[in-house]
Design an enzyme around this catalytic site. Structure first.
Site, PDB file in Angstrom:
ATOM      1  N   GLU A 174       0.826  -1.203   0.000  1.00 27.95           N
ATOM      2  CA  GLU A 174       0.000   0.000   0.000  1.00 27.95           C
ATOM      3  C   GLU A 174       0.865   1.260   0.000  1.00 27.95           C
ATOM      4  OE1 GLU A 174       0.871   1.541   2.935  1.00 27.95           O
ATOM      5  OE2 GLU A 174       1.870  -0.343   3.406  1.00 27.95           O
ATOM      6  N   GLU A 317       4.536  -0.745   1.017  1.00 31.11           N
ATOM      7  CA  GLU A 317       4.624  -0.917  -0.439  1.00 31.11           C
ATOM      8  C   GLU A 317       4.519  -2.368  -0.881  1.00 31.11           C
ATOM      9  OE1 GLU A 317       8.171   0.826  -2.037  1.00 31.11           O
ATOM     10  OE2 GLU A 317       7.910   2.728  -0.980  1.00 31.11           O
TER      11      GLU A 317
END
Length: 350
Positions: A174, A317
């Site tokens: 994310e 991420e």
């Protein structure tokens, strides 16, 4: 039924018969029984997920869900909201850590705009914007009930498309400044934990800022009164669009019996949301690593899972999950390629 209910209705438990057969096979490999520890556990879990005695995790796909958070107006992050857009542009330029690690493991990287507070266009950006960031949930609900559902449905659609295109494992990550605040609020509600025990320093807060973050979350929960028995209500009131989308990814992958490597604190919070929408999914999760965010441990207790790695990561991420992928891949190679004692002409172990 709506899309979420249809997906949940299609979810089935792990196939324990296949798991038993794979366990028996692993016990006959040329090694002491159980000596490869967690690698054996992962291999058996993969068999139960895929219903295959020789599971594969080829062609991994990384999904980075991105969204902004109105709660950043309360000074809960060390970085400005504008960084979300800049980091997405970095992903799309192939310049971020997740791009580097994705190349290392041969994974595609899909960046999904679920709710970035900027208009962005790029041929490689999946534009699935539900709204331009959440509202400041100290002052009002983060989003509407229907928007929360729509964000989950984004995850359902993205996961289904990637799986149907041939990816045999998904990695979730994310990007969204302020999303540790939303994650802490969600976990405090779902797990009935003290906010102070869940809140770390995020991406670099000092102690005074951390105390402000704790107070902001506690006040917001008291004002919003999310109903822990209604997962959609919780994510609508104090959650994040990217967190909801990743929960959708997990639900869809589980329905289609595709393993997912869950990244750090925020992605694991999405796993808790998915679990509250459908408890069966818990058995499918592979938690990749333990981040330095102190609230992450509460997730492991809730899901009764152990992470594969502990590398003091706090990036997000999908990076920790990408780093864990070779271990998962190795577990499938062990089952498929390692010799048994029978291959050596030695009597099978009892």
């Amino acid at each position: 039924m709506n899309k979420i209910e249809e997906t949940v209705a299609g979810i089935r438990p792990l196939n324990h018969e296949v798991m038993e057969r794979v366990k028996d096979h692993i016990d006959q490999l040329t090694k002491p029984t159980g000596s490869l520890g967690r690698i054996e556990e992962v291999a058996i879990q993969l068999a139960g997920i895929t219903e295959k005695e020789r599971p594969t995790v080829d062609s991994p796909a990384i999904i980075v869900a991105a969204a902004d958070h109105g709660i950043t107006a309360e000074g809960v992050s060390a970085y400005p909201q504008e960084l979300t857009k800049l980091m997405i542009e970095n992903f799309l330029r192939d310049g971020a850590a997740i791009n580097v690690f994705g190349h290392e493991i041969g994974a595609s990287v899909s960046v999904v705009d679920v709710g970035v507070n900027s208009e962005m266009t790029h041929p490689n950006l999946l534009s699935k914007k539900v709204r331009s960031g959440t509202a400041n949930f100290l002052e009002e609900d983060a989003m509407t009930h229907s928007e929360a559902r729509e964000a989950i449905e984004v995850g359902l659609e993205v996961a289904e498309a990637l799986i149907h295109s041939g990816h045999r494992l998904l990695i979730i990550g994310e990007m969204g400044i302020g999303n540790t605040t939303a994650s802490s609020a969600l976990l405090a509600t779902f797990l009935d934990e003290n906010v102070e025990d869940l809140v770390g320093r995020g991406t670099g807060l000092d102690e005074q800022a951390r105390v402000n973050k704790i107070n902001t979350i506690e006040t917001a929960i008291a004002r919003r009164k999310p109903d822990r028995n209604d997962p959609i209500d919780v994510v609508a009131k104090v959650g994040g669009l990217e967190i909801a989308a990743l929960a959708g990814v997990l639900l869809q992958a589980t329905r289609l019996r595709i393993p997912v490597l869950v990244d750090g604190f925020i992605s694991s919070t999405a796993a808790v949301l998915a679990y509250h929408l459908c408890p069966t999914v818990k058995d499918y999760f592979i938690l990749s690593h333990q981040s330095v965010e102190q609230g992450h441990r509460a997730v492991f207790r809730c899901l009764e899972k152990k992470p594969l790695l502990d590398l003091d990561l706090r990036l997000g991420e999908g990076t920790g999950a990408a780093l864990a992928y070779p271990l998962v891949k190795a577990s499938t190679s062990m089952v498929a390629n390692m010799a048994t004692f029978a291959d050596l002409g030695i009597k099978a172990k009892a």
